[in-house]
Design a protein around this motif. Structure first.
Motif, PDB file in Angstrom:
ATOM      1  N   MET A 167      57.582   5.854 134.576  1.00 27.01           N
ATOM      2  CA  MET A 167      58.366   6.020 133.355  1.00 27.01           C
ATOM      3  C   MET A 167      59.641   6.750 133.739  1.00 27.01           C
ATOM      4  N   SER A 168      60.749   6.014 133.731  1.00 29.15           N
ATOM      5  CA  SER A 168      61.999   6.604 134.205  1.00 29.15           C
ATOM      6  C   SER A 168      62.538   7.576 133.161  1.00 29.15           C
ATOM      7  N   GLU A 169      63.524   8.366 133.584  1.00 29.36           N
ATOM      8  CA  GLU A 169      64.135   9.306 132.658  1.00 29.36           C
ATOM      9  C   GLU A 169      64.824   8.577 131.512  1.00 29.36           C
ATOM     10  N   LYS A 170      65.504   7.473 131.885  1.00 33.51           N
ATOM     11  CA  LYS A 170      66.187   6.678 130.868  1.00 33.51           C
ATOM     12  C   LYS A 170      65.174   6.128 129.863  1.00 33.51           C
ATOM     13  N   GLY A 171      64.047   5.636 130.398  1.00 37.82           N
ATOM     14  CA  GLY A 171      63.001   5.123 129.528  1.00 37.82           C
ATOM     15  C   GLY A 171      62.497   6.187 128.575  1.00 37.82           C
ATOM     16  N   ALA A 172      62.321   7.406 129.107  1.00 33.65           N
ATOM     17  CA  ALA A 172      61.836   8.493 128.255  1.00 33.65           C
ATOM     18  C   ALA A 172      62.833   8.779 127.142  1.00 33.65           C
ATOM     19  N   ALA A 173      64.117   8.849 127.503  1.00 35.09           N
ATOM     20  CA  ALA A 173      65.128   9.135 126.482  1.00 35.09           C
ATOM     21  C   ALA A 173      65.165   8.032 125.434  1.00 35.09           C
ATOM     22  N   LEU A 174      65.107   6.771 125.915  1.00 33.56           N
ATOM     23  CA  LEU A 174      65.157   5.662 124.958  1.00 33.56           C
ATOM     24  C   LEU A 174      63.935   5.653 124.055  1.00 33.56           C
ATOM     25  N   MET A 175      62.743   5.907 124.653  1.00 31.92           N
ATOM     26  CA  MET A 175      61.522   5.884 123.837  1.00 31.92           C
ATOM     27  C   MET A 175      61.521   7.016 122.821  1.00 31.92           C
ATOM     28  N   GLY A 176      62.027   8.184 123.233  1.00 34.99           N
ATOM     29  CA  GLY A 176      62.096   9.296 122.288  1.00 34.99           C
ATOM     30  C   GLY A 176      62.957   8.964 121.098  1.00 34.99           C
ATOM     31  N   SER A 177      64.148   8.414 121.371  1.00 38.00           N
ATOM     32  CA  SER A 177      65.017   8.102 120.236  1.00 38.00           C
ATOM     33  C   SER A 177      64.460   6.930 119.439  1.00 38.00           C
ATOM     34  N   ALA A 178      63.770   5.990 120.137  1.00 36.03           N
ATOM     35  CA  ALA A 178      63.173   4.876 119.407  1.00 36.03           C
ATOM     36  C   ALA A 178      62.095   5.368 118.448  1.00 36.03           C
ATOM     37  N   GLY A 179      61.319   6.375 118.878  1.00 33.60           N
ATOM     38  CA  GLY A 179      60.284   6.909 117.999  1.00 33.60           C
ATOM     39  C   GLY A 179      60.863   7.513 116.736  1.00 33.60           C
ATOM     40  N   VAL A 180      61.917   8.344 116.916  1.00 35.86           N
ATOM     41  CA  VAL A 180      62.545   8.944 115.735  1.00 35.86           C
ATOM     42  C   VAL A 180      63.144   7.850 114.856  1.00 35.86           C
ATOM     43  N   LEU A 181      63.707   6.820 115.516  1.00 41.94           N
ATOM     44  CA  LEU A 181      64.341   5.730 114.764  1.00 41.94           C
ATOM     45  C   LEU A 181      63.308   4.938 113.965  1.00 41.94           C
ATOM     46  N   ILE A 182      62.110   4.720 114.555  1.00 46.81           N
ATOM     47  CA  ILE A 182      61.063   3.991 113.819  1.00 46.81           C
ATOM     48  C   ILE A 182      60.707   4.752 112.549  1.00 46.81           C
ATOM     49  N   TYR A 183      60.540   6.072 112.704  1.00 44.32           N
ATOM     50  CA  TYR A 183      60.190   6.886 111.533  1.00 44.32           C
ATOM     51  C   TYR A 183      61.283   6.808 110.475  1.00 44.32           C
TER      52      TYR A 183
ATOM     53  N   VAL B  88      56.940  14.046 128.484  1.00 47.57           N
ATOM     54  CA  VAL B  88      57.180  13.624 129.870  1.00 47.57           C
ATOM     55  C   VAL B  88      58.558  14.072 130.326  1.00 47.57           C
ATOM     56  N   TRP B  89      59.533  13.968 129.442  1.00 50.11           N
ATOM     57  CA  TRP B  89      60.920  14.303 129.786  1.00 50.11           C
ATOM     58  C   TRP B  89      61.042  15.789 130.099  1.00 50.11           C
ATOM     59  N   ILE B  90      60.450  16.631 129.232  1.00 52.65           N
ATOM     60  CA  ILE B  90      60.502  18.082 129.482  1.00 52.65           C
ATOM     61  C   ILE B  90      59.811  18.405 130.798  1.00 52.65           C
ATOM     62  N   TYR B  91      58.679  17.717 131.069  1.00 53.35           N
ATOM     63  CA  TYR B  91      57.965  18.006 132.316  1.00 53.35           C
ATOM     64  C   TYR B  91      58.828  17.652 133.528  1.00 53.35           C
ATOM     65  N   TYR B  92      59.488  16.500 133.488  1.00 57.78           N
ATOM     66  CA  TYR B  92      60.357  16.113 134.613  1.00 57.78           C
ATOM     67  C   TYR B  92      61.399  17.196 134.873  1.00 57.78           C
ATOM     68  N   ASN B  93      62.045  17.642 133.785  1.00 58.87           N
ATOM     69  CA  ASN B  93      63.130  18.616 133.963  1.00 58.87           C
ATOM     70  C   ASN B  93      62.605  19.964 134.436  1.00 58.87           C
ATOM     71  N   LEU B  94      61.453  20.395 133.876  1.00 57.45           N
ATOM     72  CA  LEU B  94      60.943  21.715 134.252  1.00 57.45           C
ATOM     73  C   LEU B  94      60.409  21.716 135.675  1.00 57.45           C
ATOM     74  N   SER B  95      59.666  20.650 136.047  1.00 58.92           N
ATOM     75  CA  SER B  95      58.945  20.718 137.311  1.00 58.92           C
ATOM     76  C   SER B  95      59.869  20.517 138.504  1.00 58.92           C
ATOM     77  N   SER B  96      61.062  19.920 138.291  1.00 58.80           N
ATOM     78  CA  SER B  96      61.968  19.759 139.419  1.00 58.80           C
ATOM     79  C   SER B  96      63.216  20.602 139.241  1.00 58.80           C
ATOM     80  N   ALA B  97      63.255  21.458 138.235  1.00 63.20           N
ATOM     81  CA  ALA B  97      64.420  22.281 137.903  1.00 63.20           C
ATOM     82  C   ALA B  97      65.667  21.418 137.749  1.00 63.20           C
ATOM     83  N   GLY B  98      65.496  20.224 137.198  1.00 60.28           N
ATOM     84  CA  GLY B  98      66.634  19.386 136.855  1.00 60.28           C
ATOM     85  C   GLY B  98      67.079  18.416 137.920  1.00 60.28           C
ATOM     86  N   LYS B  99      66.472  18.492 139.133  1.00 58.16           N
ATOM     87  CA  LYS B  99      66.962  17.607 140.189  1.00 58.16           C
ATOM     88  C   LYS B  99      66.261  16.256 140.192  1.00 58.16           C
TER      89      LYS B  99
END
Lengths: 126, 278, 82
Positions: free
Chosen positions: B194-210, B262-273
């Motif tokens: 699950m790529s970062e882009k995918g995570a961002a798109l899915m997050g906004s898609a979820g809010v958009l569905i609601y 997933v997105w928060i975990y990616y950013n936290l566990s690699s300190a953004g890299k």
């Protein structure tokens, strides 16, 4: 005070103690991650308070049986409204925890420490 | 600071403990929150009649208090965005030296900056420089468990009308399955799923569905978030429309929550890299 | 009557976990104790009949937030003065 009186309100005593533990950690702990842990404990204490309010003695979980002619007697079920409010609060809590930890990582990258007094000293030196 | 902390705690504690005796007893059915003729009694009595959902918590969450849950989802999404903006570093430069493992022989290679990097394949596997998992048991057990977690998560989302569960829990479980892959292998294996882009798109898609479901009700000539209006579109009874509206909304919530976790975990566990991590 | 005792005992362990998470001199240990605290809290809520809330806490509090804490400690430091 009577022992039975304390037991009857046991959860409220627990909520008060947890709230105070969280508050103490938030105010007087020096480490940023310890402060964040205090924040989580504070938040869970408030949620415990709300869930305690919703309890009814002998009550069932708030999933109502259904069938023709079944009438729900509200006294037999737990109060669902505090559950709803707290359910969303927990998920928002983990989101804020993520943001707080991100800030802590950022601070550590900048100053190389998580201790508040050392960070304050470095800021004063600049 | 210690003395100030104790002072505040003692003062707040004295106030609270002084007032504990004023609280109603535990389980008192006549306490102000549980007494008759308030909102929760209406919910308990009428939720099944109004929405055909036996789990009152789900019915209240997604239907009666739909506004609350919608903005709650928006808050979670913005928390994901906040983590992204705080931590993400887009520099291409990775760590100074990379480590590779030659699988057949088990030899570890270190390639310094400027060296020729081998192609990632089954033979040459890149490993993290700080933490080097070489544990087949953990990795394969986690891989075996992940599909069951995901099936259970889908069950939790779809069955939230009848049993405890719903969008939030199912979404977190789905997110946890991907985090489990990232923890047991390495961060790059998670990003592959699950790529970062995918995570961002899915997050906004979820809010958009609601929000889109809610706005659709508005367009169909009813109030915002009044799922009764969907009956005309789906050719079903208004009550069943509310039942289905709750399901659609829960799917949106689950998508948003999963992606953001997933997105928060990616950013936290690699300190953004997003390169090497836990 | 049995139910109340489960309540009280779990609450006592929860409080012990909270004090431990605040006082332990190692941030990784504090994170793990916070996970234990969350899971015991989830048991307490399940006993009190709030099944949805308990489910959420079991997935979010005991699962994901512990992983977040460990990830953050992994990228900062385990050292703490208090």
């Amino acid at each position: 005070m009577d022992m039975a009186l304390i037991l009857a309100k046991a959860n409220y005593w627990g909520y008060v103690i947890l709230l105070l533990i969280g508050l103490y950690a938030l105010i007087s702990k020096n480490n940023l991650v310890k402060k964040i842990i205090g924040m989580v404990i504070f938040q869970t204490a408030v949620i415990l308070f709300y869930i305690t309010i919703a309890v009814k003695k002998g009550g069932n979980i708030p999933i109502t049986p259904h069938g023709k002619g079944y009438v729900v007697e509200a006294a037999n079920f737990m109060n669902p409204l505090p559950h709803v409010l707290m359910l969303t609060a927990i998920v928002v809590g983990v989101a804020t925890l993520g943001v707080a930890l991100a800030l802590a990582i950022k601070v550590y990258k900048q100053y190389g420490t998580l201790e508040e007094d050392e960070i304050n000293a470095m800021i004063r030196e600049q | 600071m210690k003395i100030l902390g104790w002072l505040t705690v003692l003062m707040c504690g004295a106030l609270l403990i002084f007032n504990v005796s004023e609280f109603p007893d535990m389980g008192d059915a006549n306490s102000p929150a549980n007494s008759k003729q308030n909102l929760s009694e209406y919910f308990l009595k009428k939720a099944y009649h109004d929405t055909k959902v036996p789990n009152v918590v789900t019915a209240v969450l997604a239907d009666y208090r739909g506004y609350d849950t919608m903005y709650e989802t928006a808050v979670i999404f913005s928390a994901g965005l906040a983590c992204f903006f705080l931590l993400r570093i887009f520099r291409k430069k990775g760590p100074k030296s990379r480590f590779y493992r030659h699988t057949p022989t088990g030899v570890t290679l270190r390639i310094d900056e400027g060296g020729k990097l081998p192609e990632e394949s089954d033979v040459f596997k890149r490993i993290d420089s700080i933490w080097i998992p070489h544990d087949n048991i953990v990795r394969i057990t986690c891989r075996l468990v992940v599909p069951f977690i995901q099936i259970f998560a889908l069950y939790v989302i779809a069955h939230g009308h009848y049993s405890p569960g719903g969008g939030f829990q199912g979404g977190v479980l789905l997110g946890a399955s991907i985090i489990l892959i990232a923890v047991s292998n390495n961060l790059r294996a998670g990003i592959q799923r699950m790529s970062e882009k995918g995570a961002a798109l899915m997050g906004s898609a979820g809010v958009l569905i609601y929000a889109g479901t809610a706005a659709l009700c508005l367009l169909l000539g009813s109030q915002f978030l009044n799922y009764n209006a969907l009956a005309k579109l789906l050719h079903i009874k208004p009550v069943v429309a509310r039942y289905n509206g709750i399901l659609i909304v829960e799917i949106g919530v689950a998508l948003a929550v999963m992606a953001v976790m997933v997105w928060i975990y990616y950013n936290l566990s690699s300190a953004g890299k997003h390169d090497e991590g836990l | 009557m049995e139910r109340e005792w489960i309540d009280v005992i779990t609450l006592a362990i929860v409080i012990v976990c909270a004090i431990g998470a605040i006082n332990v001199k190692d941030l990784l240990g504090a994170s793990i104790l916070l996970g234990a605290y969350s899971f015991l809290m989830c048991i307490l809520w399940a006993v009190m009949g709030a099944v949805d809330v308990a489910f959420t806490e079991a997935t979010v509090g005991a699962g994901v937030s512990t992983v977040f804490c460990v990830a953050a400690v992994f990228h900062t430091t385990r050292r703490t003065k208090d």
